[in-house]
Design a protein around this motif. Structure first.
Motif, PDB file in Angstrom:
ATOM      1  N   ALA A  98      10.785   0.388  -2.223  1.00  0.00           N
ATOM      2  CA  ALA A  98      11.534   1.607  -1.913  1.00  0.00           C
ATOM      3  C   ALA A  98      12.962   1.518  -2.446  1.00  0.00           C
ATOM      4  O   ALA A  98      13.519   2.502  -2.951  1.00  0.00           O
ATOM      5  N   ILE A 136       4.548   5.984 -10.903  1.00  0.00           N
ATOM      6  CA  ILE A 136       4.162   4.693 -10.333  1.00  0.00           C
ATOM      7  C   ILE A 136       3.911   3.625 -11.401  1.00  0.00           C
ATOM      8  O   ILE A 136       4.391   2.490 -11.255  1.00  0.00           O
ATOM      9  N   ALA A 173       0.694   8.287  -2.972  1.00  0.00           N
ATOM     10  CA  ALA A 173       1.435   9.009  -4.014  1.00  0.00           C
ATOM     11  C   ALA A 173       0.716  10.303  -4.360  1.00  0.00           C
ATOM     12  O   ALA A 173      -0.514  10.335  -4.413  1.00  0.00           O
ATOM     13  N   VAL A 206      -2.434   1.931  -4.645  1.00  0.00           N
ATOM     14  CA  VAL A 206      -1.932   3.301  -4.587  1.00  0.00           C
ATOM     15  C   VAL A 206      -3.057   4.251  -4.215  1.00  0.00           C
ATOM     16  O   VAL A 206      -4.126   4.252  -4.840  1.00  0.00           O
ATOM     17  N   ASP A 262       0.849  -1.187   0.000  1.00  0.00           N
ATOM     18  CA  ASP A 262       0.000   0.000   0.000  1.00  0.00           C
ATOM     19  C   ASP A 262       0.885   1.238   0.000  1.00  0.00           C
ATOM     20  O   ASP A 262       1.702   1.443   0.906  1.00  0.00           O
ATOM     21  N   ILE A 263       0.719   2.052  -1.028  1.00  0.00           N
ATOM     22  CA  ILE A 263       1.576   3.222  -1.218  1.00  0.00           C
ATOM     23  C   ILE A 263       0.696   4.456  -1.370  1.00  0.00           C
ATOM     24  O   ILE A 263      -0.336   4.427  -2.037  1.00  0.00           O
ATOM     25  N   ILE A 316      10.579   9.909  -0.770  1.00  0.00           N
ATOM     26  CA  ILE A 316       9.931   8.786  -0.103  1.00  0.00           C
ATOM     27  C   ILE A 316       9.709   9.193   1.349  1.00  0.00           C
ATOM     28  O   ILE A 316      10.652   9.574   2.044  1.00  0.00           O
ATOM     29  N   THR A 351       8.520   8.040   5.139  1.00  0.00           N
ATOM     30  CA  THR A 351       8.247   6.945   6.071  1.00  0.00           C
ATOM     31  C   THR A 351       8.174   7.517   7.478  1.00  0.00           C
ATOM     32  O   THR A 351       8.562   8.663   7.719  1.00  0.00           O
ATOM     33  N   GLU A 359       7.494  -3.733   0.844  1.00  0.00           N
ATOM     34  CA  GLU A 359       7.576  -2.275   0.776  1.00  0.00           C
ATOM     35  C   GLU A 359       9.030  -1.822   0.692  1.00  0.00           C
ATOM     36  O   GLU A 359       9.360  -0.890  -0.048  1.00  0.00           O
ATOM     37  N   LEU A 400       4.330   4.039   3.655  1.00  0.00           N
ATOM     38  CA  LEU A 400       5.188   4.484   2.561  1.00  0.00           C
ATOM     39  C   LEU A 400       4.404   5.447   1.682  1.00  0.00           C
ATOM     40  O   LEU A 400       3.304   5.129   1.235  1.00  0.00           O
ATOM     41  N   ALA A 401       4.958   6.627   1.447  1.00  0.00           N
ATOM     42  CA  ALA A 401       4.314   7.599   0.572  1.00  0.00           C
ATOM     43  C   ALA A 401       5.361   8.279  -0.288  1.00  0.00           C
ATOM     44  O   ALA A 401       6.486   8.522   0.155  1.00  0.00           O
ATOM     45  N   ILE A 438      -0.152  -4.139  -5.781  1.00  0.00           N
ATOM     46  CA  ILE A 438       0.224  -2.788  -5.384  1.00  0.00           C
ATOM     47  C   ILE A 438      -1.021  -1.906  -5.379  1.00  0.00           C
ATOM     48  O   ILE A 438      -1.701  -1.762  -6.389  1.00  0.00           O
TER      49      ILE A 438
END
Length: 312
Positions: A291, A107, A98, A125, A95-96, A275, A277, A287, A144-145, A123
């Motif tokens: 990264a 992405i 963005a 997003v 799970d990201i 990135i 965190t 993840e 994570l973004a 994945i």
């Protein structure tokens, strides 16, 4: 006994300094936020906030509670991350978060590369602006973004730049500037402009770069603000005005001769893509692998070849 939700709402009000902003971030009504705060004040027998014209600020007793609330909330969120996911799951989810430009133009290419390297991880997003995603990482809703531009200064956030992006002026190909490579910063004031909405990382970087060179955002002839880079490109092609957007977003249009791209003389507009965190968080193996791919400079240069790779 205070509930975890009450403590999380309390902590959020402290961080935002504003009940309205907390209600918007947590998707709660303002009255619900106020009730949670009043419940805590009744339980502890103390006023926790002073109300001001600009929002709220902690009282002395509120500061005492905040130190404990921060520790309790962080421990509970850490516990959630520490409990292993079901061992029966063979397929993992990544799970990201963005921002819009990254989600739309980076992405998809990075995800394709990731899947080509031997994994079928799903994945997911979530697209949002930089500020929203930063809060999601702080609150452990995301681990994570990937964001654009300036990152909020918060001790819980770790920001690691993985790419340098350049913002450029885009205009219709039949515009008088269509055959030029550069314009002066003063010429920006002579044209109708299309920009991203307030809160957008792209807009914030543009505002800061122009301000450093003596041009206030309010001096521009803004005709429309849009929440999508794709919508901005279409508006430019329709002749509604010019825009300043990421060079990553106009690779196809430039290649096909559908948009003209220019730079502002003596005013480079660049931003780091980062990135995000949590300082005390932990990434899953999947993840971390994703990264690490973003940290592979050679791979990114291959995915985003010159002349559309930004200035980094």
């Amino acid at each position: 006994m205070s509930s975890l939700e009450e403590l999380m709402v309390f902590r959020d009000v402290v961080l935002t300094g504003n009940i309205t902003r907390t209600s918007q971030r947590l998707h709660m009504s303002q009255s619900s936020v106020s009730i949670q705060i009043r419940n805590l004040e009744r339980e502890y027998g103390a006023q926790l906030f002073d109300r001001t014209n600009r929002g709220v600020r902690l009282t002395e007793r509120g500061e005492v509670l905040y130190r404990y609330a921060e520790e309790v909330v962080n421990l509970m969120l850490e516990a959630r991350e520490a409990v292993p996911e079901g061992a029966f799951q063979h397929r993992k989810n990544i799970d990201i978060g963005a921002t819009f430009t990254i989600g739309e133009y980076i992405i998809p290419l990075v995800a394709r590369e990731y899947h080509c390297r031997s994994t079928d991880d799903a994945i997911g997003v979530r697209i949002a602006d930089t500020e929203t995603l930063a809060w999601d990482v702080i609150d452990r809703r995301l681990r994570l973004a990937l964001v654009e531009g300036p990152v909020p200064n918060d001790p819980n956030l770790v920001a690691e730049a993985f790419w340098q992006d350049e913002l450029v002026v885009v205009a219709p190909v039949d515009h008088p500037w269509g055959r030029r490579e550069t314009i002066s910063i003063e010429q920006l004031k002579t044209e109708k402009m299309i920009t991203r909405e307030q809160g957008s990382g792209t807009r914030r970087v543009m505002e800061l770069a122009l301000a450093r060179n003596g041009l206030d955002y309010c001096d521009l002839d803004i005709r429309i603000e849009l929440g999508s880079t794709q919508a901005i490109k279409q508006a430019v092609r329709c002749g509604m005005g010019i825009a300043i957007i990421s060079i990553l977003a106009v690779q196809e249009e430039c290649g096909l001769g559908r948009l003209a791209v220019l730079r502002v003389e003596d005013c480079p507009i660049v931003r780091s893509l980062s990135i995000l965190t949590h300082a005390k968080g932990r990434l899953s193996a999947e993840e971390r692998s994703f990264a690490d791919l973003l940290g592979d400079r050679k791979t990114l240069q291959r995915l985003f070849p010159p002349p559309f790779s930004g200035s980094g």
